[in-house]
Design an enzyme around this catalytic site. Structure first.
Site, PDB file in Angstrom:
ATOM      1  N   ASN A  80     151.416 -45.205 116.162  1.00 34.04           N
ATOM      2  CA  ASN A  80     151.572 -46.320 115.231  1.00 34.04           C
ATOM      3  C   ASN A  80     150.285 -46.662 114.491  1.00 34.04           C
ATOM      4  O   ASN A  80     150.330 -47.197 113.386  1.00 34.04           O
ATOM      5  CB  ASN A  80     152.064 -47.557 115.994  1.00 34.04           C
ATOM      6  CG  ASN A  80     152.146 -48.785 115.115  1.00 34.04           C
ATOM      7  OD1 ASN A  80     153.017 -48.904 114.265  1.00 34.04           O
ATOM      8  ND2 ASN A  80     151.202 -49.703 115.310  1.00 34.04           N
ATOM      9  N   TYR A 152     146.668 -42.820 101.243  1.00 34.80           N
ATOM     10  CA  TYR A 152     147.706 -43.188 102.205  1.00 34.80           C
ATOM     11  C   TYR A 152     148.865 -42.199 102.131  1.00 34.80           C
ATOM     12  O   TYR A 152     149.315 -41.669 103.152  1.00 34.80           O
ATOM     13  CB  TYR A 152     148.200 -44.603 101.909  1.00 34.80           C
ATOM     14  CG  TYR A 152     149.283 -45.080 102.849  1.00 34.80           C
ATOM     15  CD1 TYR A 152     148.980 -45.480 104.139  1.00 34.80           C
ATOM     16  CD2 TYR A 152     150.612 -45.140 102.437  1.00 34.80           C
ATOM     17  CE1 TYR A 152     149.972 -45.934 105.005  1.00 34.80           C
ATOM     18  CE2 TYR A 152     151.601 -45.587 103.279  1.00 34.80           C
ATOM     19  CZ  TYR A 152     151.280 -45.982 104.568  1.00 34.80           C
ATOM     20  OH  TYR A 152     152.269 -46.413 105.425  1.00 34.80           O
TER      21      TYR A 152
END
Length: 228
Positions: A80, A152
Site C-alpha cells: 500500500n 506517478y
C-alpha cells in the site's frame, strides 16, 4: 488466524484496510516508516506495528524478521505504501517515485516470499492505479486522460507489471493489482476529490481475502478486471 502485513498503513487506505481485515479476524501488522505514527495507529486498531520503510533494505528485512519470529509465516501481503510525486519532474524526483512505488514492491516481496511460501493460501495485493494503464490515460472518456502525473503514472505502470510478472514466476502465490478508486486521502487533498476510504478499502479487502482458487496476475477495480 490469517497473518497480514500492510505497508504504509498508519493512515489512509492502508489504515482502513487494516481495520476491515481485523474485523474479519486477521492478525494485522501495520508497516509504517514513522514508528511513532505506526504504533499510534496500531494501538487505535488493535493491530501490531513494524517499522518499515520500503525504500530501505535493512528496514524491510528487519520487519519481515519480526513477523517470522512472531508468526512463522505470512498469509497476506498488501503493498500500500506509495507517493504521488506531483511536484517538478526531474531525475531525483523520478528516482524517489520509482523507489517507493515500484522498487519498494520488489524489496518487500523478495523479503516476504519465504514466509508466504509457508502459507496455505498466500496472497499479495498491490495497491496500484489506473493512472498506470495505457488504455485509461489515452481514453478521452476516462478522468485519467486529463491528469498529467507523469512520475506517478509511470511508476504505477511498473507496479502493475511487477505484479503480473510475480504472478508468472510464483504460481503458488496469488498476485493481483488493484485500482481502489479515487479516494479522499492526504495524497488527493490538493485536488479536493475522492470518496471515503471505507469504500476504497473494500476493493483491496476483496482481493486480500480471495479463496485458494482465486484469480492471479490481474489489475482490478470494484467492477472487475481492468484493461491496461
Amino acid at each position: 488466524m490469517t497473518v497480514t502485513l500492510i505497508t504504509g498503513a498508519n493512515k489512509g487506505i492502508g489504515f482502513e484496510t487494516a481495520r476491515q481485515l481485523l474485523e474479519r479476524g486477521h492478525t494485522v501488522y501495520i508497516g509504517a516508516r514513522d514508528a511513532e505514527r505506526g504504533e499510534k495507529a496500531a494501538a487505535e486498531l488493535g493491530a501490531h506495528c513494524v517499522p518499515l520503510d520500503v525504500t530501505d533494505d535493512a528496514s524491510v528485512s528487519n520487519a519481515l524478521a519480526v513477523i517470522e519470529s512472531a508468526e512463522g509465516r505470512l498469509d497476506v501481503l498488501v503493498h500500500n505504501a506509495g507517493i504521488l510525486a506531483d511536484g517538478p519532474v526531474d531525475g531525483p524526483a523520478a528516482l524517489r517515485a520509482f523507489d517507493t512505488n515500484a522498487v519498494g514492491i520488489v524489496r518487500v516481496t523478495e523479503a516476504a516470499l519465504p514466509l508466504l511460501r509457508k502459507s496455505s493460501n498466500p496472497t499479495v495485493v498491490t495497491v496500484s492505479s489506473s493512472m498506470g494503464s495505457f488504455w485509461a490515460v489515452t481514453n478521452p472518456g476516462r478522468p485519467e486522460s486529463g491528469m498529467p502525473l507523469a512520475l506517478y503514472a509511470a511508476s504505477k505502470a511498473a507496479a502493475t507489471m511487477l505484479t503480473v510478472q510475480y504472478a508468472k514466476s510464483q504460481p503458488g502465490i496469488k498476485f493481483n493489482a488493484v485500482e481502489p478508486g479515487t479516494t479522499a486521502t492526504d495524497m488527493t487533498a490538493a485536488f479536493g476529490i475522492g470518496r471515503p476510504v471505507t469504500e476504497s478499502a473494500k476493493v483491496v479487502v476483496r482481493l486480500a481475502t480471495l479463496d485458494a482458487d482465486g484469480p492471479t496476475g490481474t489489475l482490478q477495480d470494484e467492477l472487475g478486471t481492468l484493461n491496461w
